[in-house]
Design a protein around this motif. Structure first.
Motif, PDB file in Angstrom:
ATOM      1  N   LEU A 116       0.842  -1.191   0.000  1.00 48.34           N
ATOM      2  CA  LEU A 116       0.000   0.000   0.000  1.00 48.34           C
ATOM      3  C   LEU A 116       0.880   1.245   0.000  1.00 48.34           C
ATOM      4  CD1 LEU A 116      -2.816  -0.895   2.584  1.00 48.34           C
ATOM      5  CD2 LEU A 116      -2.843  -1.159   0.099  1.00 48.34           C
ATOM      6  N   PRO A 117       0.456   2.307  -0.674  1.00 50.38           N
ATOM      7  CA  PRO A 117       1.280   3.524  -0.731  1.00 50.38           C
ATOM      8  C   PRO A 117       1.399   4.255   0.596  1.00 50.38           C
ATOM      9  CG  PRO A 117      -0.826   3.874  -1.823  1.00 50.38           C
ATOM     10  CD  PRO A 117      -0.741   2.413  -1.525  1.00 50.38           C
ATOM     11  N   GLY A 118       0.472   4.006   1.518  1.00 49.61           N
ATOM     12  CA  GLY A 118       0.543   4.673   2.812  1.00 49.61           C
ATOM     13  C   GLY A 118      -0.490   4.124   3.773  1.00 49.61           C
ATOM     14  N   VAL A 119      -0.193   4.235   5.043  1.00 48.50           N
ATOM     15  CA  VAL A 119      -1.120   3.845   6.108  1.00 48.50           C
ATOM     16  C   VAL A 119      -1.112   4.947   7.167  1.00 48.50           C
ATOM     17  CG1 VAL A 119      -0.925   1.360   5.756  1.00 48.50           C
ATOM     18  CG2 VAL A 119       0.711   2.503   7.249  1.00 48.50           C
TER      19      VAL A 119
ATOM     20  N   ALA B  27      -4.945   3.364   6.372  1.00 46.43           N
ATOM     21  CA  ALA B  27      -5.797   3.400   5.188  1.00 46.43           C
ATOM     22  C   ALA B  27      -7.161   2.807   5.518  1.00 46.43           C
ATOM     23  CB  ALA B  27      -5.158   2.624   4.043  1.00 46.43           C
TER      24      ALA B  27
ATOM     25  N   GLN C 248     -13.533   8.656   4.441  1.00 49.82           N
ATOM     26  CA  GLN C 248     -12.175   9.198   4.515  1.00 49.82           C
ATOM     27  C   GLN C 248     -12.184  10.605   5.110  1.00 49.82           C
ATOM     28  OE1 GLN C 248     -11.513   8.283   0.295  1.00 49.82           O
ATOM     29  NE2 GLN C 248      -9.526   7.422   0.860  1.00 49.82           N
TER      30      GLN C 248
ATOM     31  N   GLY D  87      -4.514  11.166   9.319  1.00 49.47           N
ATOM     32  CA  GLY D  87      -3.748  10.688   8.178  1.00 49.47           C
ATOM     33  C   GLY D  87      -4.511   9.771   7.254  1.00 49.47           C
TER      34      GLY D  87
ATOM     35  N   ALA E 262      -5.200  11.087   3.774  1.00 47.89           N
ATOM     36  CA  ALA E 262      -4.023  11.328   2.935  1.00 47.89           C
ATOM     37  C   ALA E 262      -3.611  10.079   2.162  1.00 47.89           C
ATOM     38  CB  ALA E 262      -2.858  11.810   3.796  1.00 47.89           C
ATOM     39  N   ASN E 263      -4.124   8.933   2.579  1.00 40.86           N
ATOM     40  CA  ASN E 263      -3.746   7.667   1.944  1.00 40.86           C
ATOM     41  C   ASN E 263      -4.935   7.050   1.215  1.00 40.86           C
ATOM     42  OD1 ASN E 263      -1.096   7.720   3.144  1.00 40.86           O
ATOM     43  ND2 ASN E 263      -2.088   7.148   5.078  1.00 40.86           N
ATOM     44  N   PRO E 264      -4.704   6.481   0.046  1.00 39.17           N
ATOM     45  CA  PRO E 264      -5.809   5.835  -0.675  1.00 39.17           C
ATOM     46  C   PRO E 264      -6.442   4.724   0.154  1.00 39.17           C
ATOM     47  CG  PRO E 264      -3.898   6.079  -2.101  1.00 39.17           C
ATOM     48  CD  PRO E 264      -3.442   6.420  -0.713  1.00 39.17           C
TER      49      PRO E 264
ATOM     50  N   LEU F 178      -7.285   0.641  -5.186  1.00 48.02           N
ATOM     51  CA  LEU F 178      -6.912   1.788  -4.361  1.00 48.02           C
ATOM     52  C   LEU F 178      -7.800   2.966  -4.729  1.00 48.02           C
ATOM     53  CD1 LEU F 178      -3.008   1.556  -4.451  1.00 48.02           C
ATOM     54  CD2 LEU F 178      -4.518   1.028  -2.520  1.00 48.02           C
TER      55      LEU F 178
ATOM     56  N   PRO G 172      -8.123   6.908  -4.026  1.00 42.66           N
ATOM     57  CA  PRO G 172      -7.638   8.162  -3.430  1.00 42.66           C
ATOM     58  C   PRO G 172      -8.802   8.993  -2.903  1.00 42.66           C
ATOM     59  CG  PRO G 172      -6.662   7.784  -5.600  1.00 42.66           C
ATOM     60  CD  PRO G 172      -7.777   6.797  -5.449  1.00 42.66           C
TER      61      PRO G 172
END
Length: 219
Positions: free
Chosen positions: A133-136, A138, A173, A182, A185-187, A204, A206
């Motif tokens: 994943l691009p970020g957590v 999520a 979200q 946060g 900010a993450n998908p 994913l 966004p």
């Protein structure tokens, strides 16, 4: 009401009993005094107004026993998906402990606009294996779909195929940000289960701030 007509089969008689019990149980549940975030993506604003005001429904518009069985099956599919993701190495949290007892848990959620909008999310991903994943953190949302609906989602993507679900995710979200900093900010990770074949689709998603605002304005 049970219908013991002479053309009904043995299975029909049993199903009628089951469905009647489900409808009675559903009728005993208290009515919501808020709009669920999952409903804000519905295109008809007037329908949402009637729903919030508890306008009387036509008898034919009440949930049938079969529909209630579909809802129940969806919860079971979601539980299985949670287990599969955890086995695959995802730190997926679906409930949080109450402040007064670590043994008492409740689903993550939010209440805004004076309680007019409330929502409960399927889960929060705190970590994922191999940086997949691009970020957590999520947001995680899961739906079980029949084969035709699932294939359309895979082909066209969530926003086009299932705009109501896309709106639900955007709202979650947005309003979960104060609860889980946060998360917007993450998908989000959207998981769709093919109820007929057990195939899985993941996408994913966004954060779409404009969509979240438009849906929030409906309330």
């Amino acid at each position: 009401m049970l219908d013991y007509n002479h053309n009904a089969s043995f299975a029909d008689h049993i199903n009628a009993r089951i469905d009647e019990a489900l409808v009675i149980e559903h009728a005993r549940q208290p009515e919501r005094d808020y709009l669920g975030a999952s409903r804000l993506g519905v295109a008809c604003a007037r329908a949402l107004q009637y729903e919030y005001a508890h306008a009387p429904k036509d008898e034919t518009r009440e949930f049938s026993g079969r529909t209630l069985r579909i809802f129940a099956a969806g919860h079971l599919f979601e539980d299985m998906a949670i287990g599969w993701l955890r086995q695959a190495g995802f730190d997926l949290i679906t409930q949080k402990a109450n402040d007064d007892s670590q043994r008492s848990h409740r689903q993550f959620g939010f209440s805004v606009a004076g309680g007019r909008i409330c929502g409960h999310v399927d889960g929060i991903i705190n970590s994922a294996p191999d940086g997949i994943l691009p970020g957590v953190p999520a947001l995680w949302e899961c739906k079980s779909l029949n084969a035709r609906s699932w294939r359309d989602t895979v082909k066209r993507g969530l926003a086009v195929s299932k705009p109501v679900y896309a709106a639900q995710i955007a709202i979650y979200q947005a309003y979960m940000e104060p609860v889980v900093p946060g998360i917007s900010a993450n998908p989000a990770l959207f998981t769709a289960i093919n109820k007929d074949t057990a195939e899985l689709y993941h996408e994913l998603v966004p954060f779409d701030a404009a969509l979240a605002q438009a849906m929030s304005d409906k309330a």
